[in-house]
Design a protein around this motif. Structure first.
Motif, PDB file in Angstrom:
ATOM      1  N   PHE A   1       1.004  -1.221  -0.017  1.00 40.74           N
ATOM      2  CA  PHE A   1       0.088  -0.116   0.066  1.00 40.74           C
ATOM      3  C   PHE A   1       0.771   1.445   0.043  1.00 40.74           C
ATOM      4  N   ASN A   2       1.804   1.240   0.722  1.00 44.48           N
ATOM      5  CA  ASN A   2       2.649   2.555   0.899  1.00 44.48           C
ATOM      6  C   ASN A   2       3.562   2.654  -0.184  1.00 44.48           C
ATOM      7  N   CYS A   3       4.340   1.773  -0.711  1.00 43.17           N
ATOM      8  CA  CYS A   3       5.057   2.003  -1.967  1.00 43.17           C
ATOM      9  C   CYS A   3       4.270   2.358  -2.885  1.00 43.17           C
ATOM     10  N   MET A   4       2.890   1.989  -3.281  1.00 42.96           N
ATOM     11  CA  MET A   4       2.134   2.532  -4.154  1.00 42.96           C
ATOM     12  C   MET A   4       1.623   4.202  -3.885  1.00 42.96           C
ATOM     13  N   PHE A   5       1.219   4.199  -2.729  1.00 42.59           N
ATOM     14  CA  PHE A   5       0.870   5.623  -2.123  1.00 42.59           C
ATOM     15  C   PHE A   5       1.735   6.641  -2.214  1.00 42.59           C
ATOM     16  N   ILE A   6       2.980   6.246  -2.001  1.00 44.47           N
ATOM     17  CA  ILE A   6       4.077   7.344  -2.038  1.00 44.47           C
ATOM     18  C   ILE A   6       4.329   8.024  -3.627  1.00 44.47           C
ATOM     19  N   LEU A   7       3.716   7.121  -4.530  1.00 43.84           N
ATOM     20  CA  LEU A   7       4.004   7.819  -5.767  1.00 43.84           C
ATOM     21  C   LEU A   7       2.706   8.504  -5.810  1.00 43.84           C
ATOM     22  N   VAL A   8       1.643   8.131  -5.778  1.00 45.02           N
ATOM     23  CA  VAL A   8       0.373   8.922  -5.816  1.00 45.02           C
ATOM     24  C   VAL A   8       0.725  10.461  -5.504  1.00 45.02           C
ATOM     25  N   LEU A   9       1.279  10.511  -4.442  1.00 41.08           N
ATOM     26  CA  LEU A   9       1.337  11.726  -3.648  1.00 41.08           C
ATOM     27  C   LEU A   9       2.495  12.695  -4.312  1.00 41.08           C
ATOM     28  N   MET A  10       3.064  12.041  -5.338  1.00 44.58           N
ATOM     29  CA  MET A  10       4.031  12.847  -6.131  1.00 44.58           C
ATOM     30  C   MET A  10       3.995  13.061  -7.557  1.00 44.58           C
ATOM     31  N   LEU A  11       2.549  12.726  -8.085  1.00 42.05           N
ATOM     32  CA  LEU A  11       1.960  12.846  -9.281  1.00 42.05           C
ATOM     33  C   LEU A  11       1.669  14.535  -9.277  1.00 42.05           C
ATOM     34  N   ARG A  12       2.628  15.363  -9.321  1.00 39.60           N
ATOM     35  CA  ARG A  12       2.035  17.039  -9.582  1.00 39.60           C
ATOM     36  C   ARG A  12       1.179  17.331 -10.453  1.00 39.60           C
ATOM     37  N   LYS A  13       1.013  16.566 -11.564  1.00 42.33           N
ATOM     38  CA  LYS A  13       0.357  17.081 -12.829  1.00 42.33           C
ATOM     39  C   LYS A  13      -1.121  16.591 -12.349  1.00 42.33           C
ATOM     40  N   SER A  14      -1.237  15.435 -11.910  1.00 45.52           N
ATOM     41  CA  SER A  14      -2.480  14.935 -11.497  1.00 45.52           C
ATOM     42  C   SER A  14      -3.058  15.805 -10.347  1.00 45.52           C
ATOM     43  N   LEU A  15      -2.429  16.054  -9.325  1.00 45.13           N
ATOM     44  CA  LEU A  15      -2.720  16.776  -8.351  1.00 45.13           C
ATOM     45  C   LEU A  15      -2.850  18.470  -8.638  1.00 45.13           C
ATOM     46  N   THR A  16      -2.432  18.875  -9.521  1.00 47.52           N
ATOM     47  CA  THR A  16      -3.011  20.290 -10.288  1.00 47.52           C
ATOM     48  C   THR A  16      -4.348  19.978 -10.733  1.00 47.52           C
ATOM     49  N   TYR A  17      -4.506  19.144 -11.448  1.00 47.44           N
ATOM     50  CA  TYR A  17      -5.576  19.026 -12.124  1.00 47.44           C
ATOM     51  C   TYR A  17      -6.796  18.749 -11.090  1.00 47.44           C
ATOM     52  N   LEU A  18      -6.409  17.835 -10.124  1.00 45.16           N
ATOM     53  CA  LEU A  18      -7.340  17.555  -9.083  1.00 45.16           C
ATOM     54  C   LEU A  18      -7.856  18.780  -8.032  1.00 45.16           C
ATOM     55  N   ARG A  19      -6.741  19.640  -8.058  1.00 43.94           N
ATOM     56  CA  ARG A  19      -7.086  20.898  -7.213  1.00 43.94           C
ATOM     57  C   ARG A  19      -8.041  21.808  -7.871  1.00 43.94           C
TER      58      ARG A  19
ATOM     59  N   LYS B   1      -0.334  -5.396  -9.078  1.00 40.36           N
ATOM     60  CA  LYS B   1      -1.520  -4.860  -9.083  1.00 40.36           C
ATOM     61  C   LYS B   1      -1.773  -3.595  -8.273  1.00 40.36           C
ATOM     62  N   TRP B   2      -1.198  -3.331  -7.137  1.00 38.37           N
ATOM     63  CA  TRP B   2      -1.094  -2.106  -6.584  1.00 38.37           C
ATOM     64  C   TRP B   2      -0.502  -0.696  -7.360  1.00 38.37           C
ATOM     65  N   PHE B   3       0.540  -1.175  -8.437  1.00 34.37           N
ATOM     66  CA  PHE B   3       1.484  -0.215  -8.983  1.00 34.37           C
ATOM     67  C   PHE B   3       0.907  -0.283 -10.250  1.00 34.37           C
ATOM     68  N   VAL B   4       0.008  -0.830 -10.851  1.00 34.85           N
ATOM     69  CA  VAL B   4      -0.190  -0.626 -12.492  1.00 34.85           C
ATOM     70  C   VAL B   4      -0.936   0.829 -12.537  1.00 34.85           C
ATOM     71  N   ALA B   5      -2.059   1.199 -11.985  1.00 33.62           N
ATOM     72  CA  ALA B   5      -2.751   2.476 -12.370  1.00 33.62           C
ATOM     73  C   ALA B   5      -1.645   3.845 -11.721  1.00 33.62           C
ATOM     74  N   PRO B   6      -1.419   3.921 -10.710  1.00 31.12           N
ATOM     75  CA  PRO B   6      -0.288   5.135 -10.438  1.00 31.12           C
ATOM     76  C   PRO B   6       0.817   4.949 -11.181  1.00 31.12           C
ATOM     77  N   GLY B   7       1.337   3.711 -11.651  1.00 33.32           N
ATOM     78  CA  GLY B   7       2.511   3.591 -12.444  1.00 33.32           C
ATOM     79  C   GLY B   7       2.421   4.230 -13.808  1.00 33.32           C
ATOM     80  N   LEU B   8       1.276   3.950 -14.386  1.00 32.30           N
ATOM     81  CA  LEU B   8       0.776   4.452 -15.698  1.00 32.30           C
ATOM     82  C   LEU B   8       0.612   5.825 -15.825  1.00 32.30           C
ATOM     83  N   LEU B   9       0.175   6.533 -14.738  1.00 33.13           N
ATOM     84  CA  LEU B   9      -0.027   7.975 -14.718  1.00 33.13           C
ATOM     85  C   LEU B   9       1.474   8.659 -14.424  1.00 33.13           C
TER      86      LEU B   9
END
Length: 923
Positions: A392-410, A533-541
């Motif tokens: 979970f955490n090795c996936m989540f740490i990547l999600v937290l640094m998706l800067r462009k995605s976070l900018t759009y989410l903002r 399985k945890w990595f595939v979605a955030p990894g593609l982003l």
């Protein structure tokens, strides 16, 4: 009278009390004048009597031996004489039953009075005497401690006396540190102790402290002087200040003395003003204080001038001498308890809820894994729980640094529910959890390996740990080996991410070790059978974001981008103006990543865009030299030759008033033709003497050096930009009352916001078709909900204000065009603070600050920055400042901060006290 080299704090206390009485005289009579005409009071207790007091049935005493050692719970001991420079001086004759009280019980009367009325050397009548080495040795003093003296009421006596005893002990300790082995403080030691930069104030303070004019200061003199500055009455402080200004001790202050004082105040405050400005300030202050026009300032006139500024005299002190204050008991830090207070939770609802979700997620995944392996041994259960949480955490740490995605989410409604501004904080927290889970996971597997070694004869422990023979892993049985590799990577990344690495000029170490995330995720995928399985979605982003940031994509999207103009600003700041692509759209306060191949071909660095989104053609960046890359950037353009096409007479950045004053202050002037020719002749002669072959004057080389020396240069340096990325400041135009706080170069996002506000403000301008009268109308609610902006800029020195002084001047002009008489209608208020400047309550700054106030009132212009806004000395009082903002009643308030993290914590705590929302910019 010569001084003793060993004077106890008790004797210093006697000096203090005698001095207090002398200076308390409202008329400020000469210190040698008798003050024995004070009205007699009842219940006078002489020292010859027993004044020990009982606490809980036992005498509680404080005494000082004549060797200057401070001892508690002992009686005063003393001999009849004390050797002072070969002379025998009578000292206090104190009977064994005479004590200084430390604690007073509630049964004590409200008045404790000590009458010292006998002269030194008079032993015949059995009275107690004290040595007097100060100038007022002949004074017959009455020291009366009751509820009319020093405002000490019966309930406060214990506290006051405890503080007195602590202060005496502390001053003796500090005296020994400063004085050294000789037991006396010289002028240089005194300057270092007070933290005084220049000689004037140090010499004046030293002279006034050295009461017997021996050329050195001893303990008793030091305490008498410091007591006036730290604990004295307003009258004492004012008299001391007058004596400091009256350098020739004539009893009045002339204009030359005042000018010397103001010049010294400038030096202490690190201010650089021209001689003309200094003359104007001196004349203005002198004219204001010299009420009778006599050409001199008397004590009463100085007092009247200072009384125009309430609270100044009462709080007058020397702020630099921190060693004067006894160490107070350190307040116990709130620690984690602060995060559980109602106020903190209400001010950080999104962050608290997100943190709770994260904790519950870890607990839930841990319970799920533990239940699935409940039949295994404890080591396996622990390893599987940590393994699941690592997925979970090795996936989540990547999600937290998706800067462009976070900018759009903002920009979505979901963004309003998430603590996007704290994504880096959570990224660091998750990194710590990964390190923790990795350590426990490894230890658990080591324990299981030991059990496996004992249960199987065909496997050795080293074979289990360092080979694939045990058969663990879904990819070629490599789980154990990849685990060791992952442990090594985690250790390296954690250590190199520490602040002592990032902020000590070794950003490259952090940057390149963080690139280990690539082999890290590859090894995690190989190590754990389910991690993919945890990595595939955030990894593609993540891969898509990285591709969009590549140079090829950037060139295809934006074309070639160049740095077209640079300006080298004070304090190592480089102002870059970059060609702005037509399709590069951003919001005020956004930042971008920039890569300059000429500086470092593979490094990207984030910087806030300091220009307004409404400005076409250019992007502005202000880069402060703080690390290796930024220093290299400044040095590169400092030595950069813009080429022969650069017009030597054309400087794009005009010299403003503040720059002219600064240059004038440091003595810059235009050299005469004769001086130039003499310098050239000297240079040729020196070249010949040193053996240089080329004796002729090279005009092209001189022109080249002149181009290089320019602070403003038109250049064309290729660069790549990546962004923009949003920050918390995007909420500025949805905030009714915004407080923008910039510390140092942290002003850059605020500069962009202020410019954007003024662009929108000017768009609301209306003009009457009949009379051509223009005014500013209301701004559309959809464009900006902001009704008021308070801009606070904190700088250490004067030069830093030059970074944006032209911009701020334009903002003031724009606002004043149609609102000269309507200050309440201004949308932007500015508050400038210079921390190096001495405050008005400091003796080293009071004269200059009052003169600056008078100049500002007269000319409506601040001499420090050239703005209409008055620059305040010292650090802001956030409680006072926020209280004034709250009183404006302009709507819901939110504080936006960019600057040093330590200051951010202070401001955040102050904002929480007023229930203001708070956000800070993070990278």
């Amino acid at each position: 009278m010569s001084k003793s080299k060993h004077t106890s704090p008790a004797q210093g206390l006697a000096y203090k009390r005698r001095e207090d009485v002398a200076y308390t005289n409202p008329a400020f009579v000469d210190s040698k004048s008798s003050i024995s005409n004070e009205p007699e009071t009842k219940d006078i207790v002489t020292i010859g009597q027993d004044i020990s007091f009982k606490t809980n049935g036992h005498p509680k005493t404080i005494g000082f031996e004549d060797d200057s050692k401070y001892e508690s719970n002992s009686s005063i001991k003393g001999s009849s004489n004390l050797e002072t420079h070969g002379k025998s001086t009578p000292t206090a004759q104190v009977m064994p039953n005479v004590h200084f009280k430390d604690e007073i019980s509630d049964e004590l009367s409200d008045s404790v009075k000590i009458d010292m009325v006998k002269d030194v050397g008079n032993h015949s009548n059995g009275s107690t005497e004290f040595p007097r080495s100060s100038p007022d040795a002949d004074v017959q003093s009455k020291i009366i401690h009751d509820k009319t003296n020093n405002n000490i009421v019966p309930g406060d006596k214990n506290i006051a006396e405890d503080e007195e005893v602590k202060w005496l002990a502390w001053m003796e300790v500090q005296f020994k540190k400063i004085a050294g082995e000789d037991g006396e403080i010289s002028l240089e030691e005194f300057k270092n102790a007070l933290g005084v930069k220049k000689s004037f104030f140090a010499e004046r303070f030293f002279t006034l402290f050295d009461s017997d004019k021996s050329g050195s200061i001893e303990c008793d003199e030091l305490m008498v002087g410091l007591r006036k500055l730290t604990k004295g009455t307003p009258a004492e402080k004012l008299k001391f200040l007058f004596d400091v200004y009256d350098a020739n001790e004539s009893g009045t202050i002339d204009i030359d003395e005042l000018k010397t004082v103001l010049r010294s105040c400038m030096e202490e405050s690190s201010l650089q003003l021209s001689e003309d400005d200094l003359d104007s300030l001196t004349a203005l202050l002198f004219e204001s204080a010299d009420e009778d026009g006599s050409g001199e300032i008397s004590f009463d006139e100085l007092k009247a001038e200072l009384e125009k500024h309430p609270g100044v005299i009462e709080n007058l002190s020397i702020s630099a001498a921190q060693w004067m204050k006894p160490p107070s008991k350190k307040k116990q830090k709130d620690g984690f308890s602060r995060y559980f207070t109602k106020r903190y939770i209400l001010n950080n609802v999104r962050k608290v809820l997100f943190f709770l979700w994260y904790v519950l997620a870890n607990i839930g995944f841990g319970i799920y894994a533990g239940w699935n392996y409940r039949t295994s041994n404890g080591f396996i259960i622990a390893a599987r729980i940590c393994g699941m949480n690592l997925n979970f955490n090795c996936m989540f740490i990547l999600v937290l640094m998706l800067r462009k995605s976070l900018t759009y989410l903002r920009m979505t409604k979901i963004g309003n529910l998430l603590p996007i501004d704290q994504h880096i904080l959570f990224h660091k927290m998750v990194g710590i959890m990964i390190a923790f889970y990795s350590a426990v996971h490894t230890i658990a597997h080591l324990g299981n390996a030991i059990l496996l070694d004992k249960s199987r004869d065909d496997l050795k422990l080293w074979e289990i740990l360092f080979t694939t023979k045990a058969g663990f892993g879904w990819v070629y049985d490599t789980a154990i080996l990849t685990g060791w590799g992952l442990d090594i990577i985690v250790v390296i990344m954690v250590i190199c991410s520490m602040p002592f690495v990032r902020r000590s000029g070794h950003f490259q170490v952090f940057y390149w070790t963080h690139m280990l995330y690539v082999p890290f995720w590859i090894l995690v995928i190989i190590h754990g059978s389910n991690f993919w399985k945890w990595f595939v979605a955030p990894g593609l982003l993540f891969i898509l974001e990285k591709l969009s940031r590549s140079k090829f994509i950037k060139r295809a999207r934006y074309g070639n981008t160049y740095i077209e103009e640079i300006t080298l600003l004070p304090s190592g700041v480089t102002h870059l103006e970059i060609s702005r692509p037509d399709n590069f759209s951003y919001k005020a306060g956004d930042y971008l990543n920039i890569q300059i191949p000429a500086i470092a071909e593979h490094e990207w660095h984030p910087f806030t865009i300091s220009s307004a989104p409404e400005m076409d053609g250019r992007l502005w960046l202000h880069v402060r030299s703080a690390g290796h890359w930024t220093k290299k950037l400044y040095e590169h353009f400092e030595n950069y030759d813009p080429g022969e096409t650069e017009d030597l007479d054309d400087d794009h950045c005009p010299m403003d008033d503040i720059e002219r004053r600064r240059k004038s202050a440091v003595g810059s002037r235009r050299k005469s033709t004769i001086e130039v020719l003499n310098a050239m002749q000297f240079g040729r002669q020196r070249s010949k003497s040193m053996g240089f072959v080329k004796p002729s004057f090279d005009k092209k080389e001189v022109e080249k050096q002149n181009r290089i020396k320019k602070k403003n240069k038109h250049v064309k340096v290729k660069c790549y930009i990546d962004g923009p990325y949003g920050t918390a400041t995007r909420e500025i135009f949805q905030t009714e009352h915004a407080i923008l706080v910039g510390a140092g170069i942290g002003v850059t996002p605020m500069a962009s916001i202020l410019q954007s506000i003024m662009y929108r403000y000017k768009e609301s301008k209306r003009t009457c078709p009949k009379c051509s009268h223009s005014w500013f109308g209301s701004i559309a609610h959809t464009a900006m909900k902001t009704r008021k902006v308070d801009f606070v800029w904190i700088n250490r020195d004067q030069k830093s204000f030059e970074w944006f002084v032209s911009l701020l001047t334009n903002l003031e002009i724009e606002q004043s065009l149609d609102n000269e008489e309507e200050d309440d209608s201004k949308i932007i208020d500015m508050h400038m603070f210079m921390t190096a400047a001495q405050k008005k309550t400091d003796m080293k700054g009071i004269g200059l600050q009052i003169a600056l106030d008078l100049m500002h009132e007269k000319s409506n212009k601040d001499l420090i920055t050239g703005l209409k806004t008055k620059t305040q000395p010292g650090r802001p009082d956030w409680n006072q400042l926020f209280k004034s903002f709250e009183g404006e009643k302009k709507g819901k308030i939110k504080v936006f901060f960019c600057g040093a993290p330590q200051l951010g914590k202070i401001i955040k705590e102050a904002a929480e006290r007023f229930s203001f929302a708070f956000s800070k910019e993070n990278f």
